[in-house]
Design a protein around this motif. Structure first.
Motif, PDB file in Angstrom:
ATOM      1  N   MET A 152      49.381  30.897  73.538  1.00 20.63           N
ATOM      2  CA  MET A 152      49.788  31.644  72.358  1.00 20.63           C
ATOM      3  C   MET A 152      48.907  32.872  72.255  1.00 20.63           C
ATOM      4  SD  MET A 152      48.369  29.624  69.000  1.00 20.63           S
ATOM      5  CE  MET A 152      49.552  28.325  69.147  1.00 20.63           C
ATOM      6  N   GLY A 153      49.457  33.899  71.623  1.00 20.72           N
ATOM      7  CA  GLY A 153      48.696  35.131  71.516  1.00 20.72           C
ATOM      8  C   GLY A 153      49.446  36.158  70.698  1.00 20.72           C
ATOM      9  N   ARG A 154      48.947  37.392  70.770  1.00 20.50           N
ATOM     10  CA  ARG A 154      49.566  38.503  70.054  1.00 20.50           C
ATOM     11  C   ARG A 154      49.803  39.659  71.002  1.00 20.50           C
ATOM     12  NH1 ARG A 154      46.537  39.873  64.446  1.00 20.50           N
ATOM     13  NH2 ARG A 154      44.679  39.614  65.724  1.00 20.50           N
ATOM     14  N   LEU A 155      50.873  40.382  70.764  1.00 22.04           N
ATOM     15  CA  LEU A 155      51.159  41.653  71.419  1.00 22.04           C
ATOM     16  C   LEU A 155      51.048  42.718  70.340  1.00 22.04           C
ATOM     17  CD1 LEU A 155      54.341  40.554  73.430  1.00 22.04           C
ATOM     18  CD2 LEU A 155      51.971  40.585  74.234  1.00 22.04           C
ATOM     19  N   GLY A 156      49.968  43.488  70.373  1.00 19.70           N
ATOM     20  CA  GLY A 156      49.714  44.396  69.265  1.00 19.70           C
ATOM     21  C   GLY A 156      49.309  43.595  68.037  1.00 19.70           C
ATOM     22  N   ASN A 157      49.506  44.178  66.864  1.00 20.23           N
ATOM     23  CA  ASN A 157      49.077  43.537  65.624  1.00 20.23           C
ATOM     24  C   ASN A 157      50.172  42.774  64.905  1.00 20.23           C
ATOM     25  OD1 ASN A 157      46.378  44.448  65.758  1.00 20.23           O
ATOM     26  ND2 ASN A 157      46.998  46.469  64.976  1.00 20.23           N
ATOM     27  N   ARG A 158      51.434  42.973  65.294  1.00 20.78           N
ATOM     28  CA  ARG A 158      52.528  42.438  64.487  1.00 20.78           C
ATOM     29  C   ARG A 158      53.443  41.470  65.234  1.00 20.78           C
ATOM     30  NH1 ARG A 158      52.702  44.257  59.563  1.00 20.78           N
ATOM     31  NH2 ARG A 158      51.326  46.003  59.057  1.00 20.78           N
ATOM     32  N   VAL A 159      53.162  41.212  66.504  1.00 18.80           N
ATOM     33  CA  VAL A 159      54.015  40.323  67.294  1.00 18.80           C
ATOM     34  C   VAL A 159      53.187  39.165  67.841  1.00 18.80           C
ATOM     35  CG1 VAL A 159      55.521  40.126  69.305  1.00 18.80           C
ATOM     36  CG2 VAL A 159      55.564  42.219  67.920  1.00 18.80           C
ATOM     37  N   TYR A 160      53.580  37.960  67.485  1.00 14.22           N
ATOM     38  CA  TYR A 160      52.957  36.739  67.988  1.00 14.22           C
ATOM     39  C   TYR A 160      53.896  36.083  68.994  1.00 14.22           C
ATOM     40  CZ  TYR A 160      49.675  36.885  64.015  1.00 14.22           C
ATOM     41  OH  TYR A 160      48.703  37.238  63.109  1.00 14.22           O
ATOM     42  N   PHE A 161      53.335  35.233  69.874  1.00 10.78           N
ATOM     43  CA  PHE A 161      54.179  34.489  70.805  1.00 10.78           C
ATOM     44  C   PHE A 161      53.552  33.136  71.095  1.00 10.78           C
ATOM     45  CE2 PHE A 161      51.155  36.614  73.609  1.00 10.78           C
ATOM     46  CZ  PHE A 161      50.835  35.619  74.535  1.00 10.78           C
ATOM     47  N   ALA A 162      54.389  32.216  71.558  1.00 11.32           N
ATOM     48  CA  ALA A 162      53.930  30.923  72.068  1.00 11.32           C
ATOM     49  C   ALA A 162      54.915  30.471  73.131  1.00 11.32           C
ATOM     50  CB  ALA A 162      53.841  29.883  70.952  1.00 11.32           C
ATOM     51  N   HIS A 163      54.393  29.938  74.225  1.00 13.28           N
ATOM     52  CA  HIS A 163      55.256  29.475  75.314  1.00 13.28           C
ATOM     53  C   HIS A 163      54.419  28.679  76.327  1.00 13.28           C
ATOM     54  CE1 HIS A 163      54.441  33.543  77.599  1.00 13.28           C
ATOM     55  NE2 HIS A 163      53.396  32.756  77.598  1.00 13.28           N
ATOM     56  N   GLY A 164      55.083  28.210  77.390  1.00 11.69           N
ATOM     57  CA  GLY A 164      54.387  27.590  78.510  1.00 11.69           C
ATOM     58  C   GLY A 164      53.966  26.150  78.290  1.00 11.69           C
TER      59      GLY A 164
END
Length: 434
Positions: A358-370
């Motif tokens: 999990m992490g962030r791309l820039g300040n406004r987009v979060y993600f989770a996968h894998g």
């Protein structure tokens, strides 16, 4: 055959789950401009867990789904509520240190708890049952299970029961296993009915789900993030990307982080209560402990659902039944020649480290996968952690986000070939009982 990619008109795959789902949704496509506090991309377990946790705290949620709710892995998996990550707590400790292992060990049962809690709270009808069994073929497998039980006890988990050769036959009507271990905190359910029930729960909390609306572009600036689809867009303070194995290349920064891997399942014709209970007398689900494993359980209408095998790169085998039947008949010779009514395939997202990301791309987009094949519980847990971060508590999010991700050797072009070579080696170890 190329890896499967969802599109707006993708029907559910011809699985037993799709044929027996208890909700027929009327998909609503995104058209025009919509605003939200949070836009979640992907209406599977990760996305819905994030969305429900946030909606329970009053956030205005909009979801955008390329196909239909639960179309991907969330709606066609083995249905097993198995605790833990693909990477063991021992591996995590050796790789990242004891502090990280203790951190992970303190939460690996949390995802199952979320599922059990929501099934009760929101009245989700998904045939949920308690208990799962790890089945061992060899004495070495039993030593490994004993070590796992001791390690999990060290982190506060005391729900496991070792089974010798005689004891496992009280649970599995097969002669092939040396023994096993029950996790009484696990279980199994109808995965598509679970995710459809969660979608309904989100809507009762005010969330809006747009289906058949693939994301075509994602933008962000200092004040907002925008999710574009073919006929509309969502403007939100925060976007959470939960496409996992079915995200495709729409977010290039995430494409190389994971690889789609397909696994296969089939469901027999209904066996009747007596025959089904002779196979699994206590009604628990089972997975063996090999690297390339089999997993199986009895459905609510007394079919055997049997799965296993992997294909790196996310392609489907030409004949799923032909691939799985020899394994099923090895475990249960009494099912030789039994009719199979459904056979299907689905992808999970494999990370090279076997640890979810999990992490962030820039300040406004979060993600989770894998989740690497352990997504039923992991996705529900990560959804809660993402919701905590968005609400301002970054403690658990930052710990996971700080774990280094490792690119697949050979990059995107050769990652499947590399992983296939690795799987041959582990298959050999399975065959030799090592």
């Amino acid at each position: 055959m190329a890896a499967e990619v969802p599109h707006a008109n993708s029907p559910y795959p011809p699985s037993y789950y799709a044929a027996s789902r208890n909700t027929i949704r009327q998909p609503r496509r995104l058209e025009g401009e919509v605003e939200a506090d949070i836009c979640v991309v992907g209406a599977g377990y990760s996305g819905l867990s994030t969305a429900i946790h946030l909606a329970e705290h009053g956030f205005k949620i909009v979801m955008v789904e390329a196909a239909q709710v639960g179309w991907g892995a969330s709606g066609r998996n083995g249905g097993q509520v198995v605790n833990g990550l693909n990477a063991s707590l021992g591996t995590i400790g050796r790789r990242y240190g004891e502090k990280t292992a203790a951190f992970v060990g303190g939460m690996v049962q949390e995802g199952a708890g979320i599922i059990f809690g929501w099934v009760d709270r929101y009245g989700i009808n998904c045939d949920l049952k308690r208990g799962n069994i790890y089945a061992a073929y060899t004495a070495q497998h039993m030593k490994d299970l004993a070590a796992k039980k001791a390690l999990w006890q060290r982190y506060g988990m005391d729900d496991h029961e070792l089974l010798d050769r005689a004891a496992i036959r009280q649970h599995i009507g097969s002669e092939v296993y040396e023994g096993g271990m029950i996790d009484h905190s696990g279980g199994h359910m109808h995965p598509l009915n679970l995710v459809l029930g969660e979608a309904k729960a989100l809507e009762t909390l005010g969330g809006v789900i747009f289906e058949q609306s693939p994301m075509t572009k994602l933008e962000q600036d200092a004040t907002k993030a925008v999710v574009h689809t073919e006929k509309g867009r969502v403007t939100a303070k925060t976007v959470v990307v939960c496409g996992n194995a079915y995200l495709g290349n729409v977010v290039p920064e995430l494409t190389a982080r994971v690889m789609p891997v397909s696994t296969q399942m089939m469901a027999t014709a209904p066996l009747g209560k007596e025959r089904a209970e002779a196979l699994l007398p206590t009604g628990m689900c089972v997975e063996d402990v090999r690297y390339i494993l089999d997993y199986f359980r009895i459905s609510a209408d007394y079919r055997l659902i049997f799965g296993g095998g992997v294909v790196y790169g996310g392609t489907d085998p030409a004949d799923v039944e032909a691939k799985l039947r020899p394994n099923m008949e090895k475990v249960f010779p009494q099912l030789k020649g039994e009719r199979v009514d459904f056979a299907w395939s689905g992808n999970f997202a494999l990370s090279f480290s076997r640890v979810p990301q999990m992490g962030r791309l820039g300040n406004r987009v979060y993600f989770a996968h894998g989740y690497s094949g352990h997504g039923v519980t992991g996705s529900h847990l990560f959804g809660r952690i993402l919701s905590e971060a968005i609400r301002g508590d970054m403690t658990r999010f930052d710990t996971f986000a700080a774990l280094p991700w490792i690119p697949f050797p050979g990059g995107r072009l050769f990652r499947a070939q590399y992983s296939t070579l690795g799987s041959w080696w582990y298959a050999l170890k399975d065959k030799l009982g090592l």
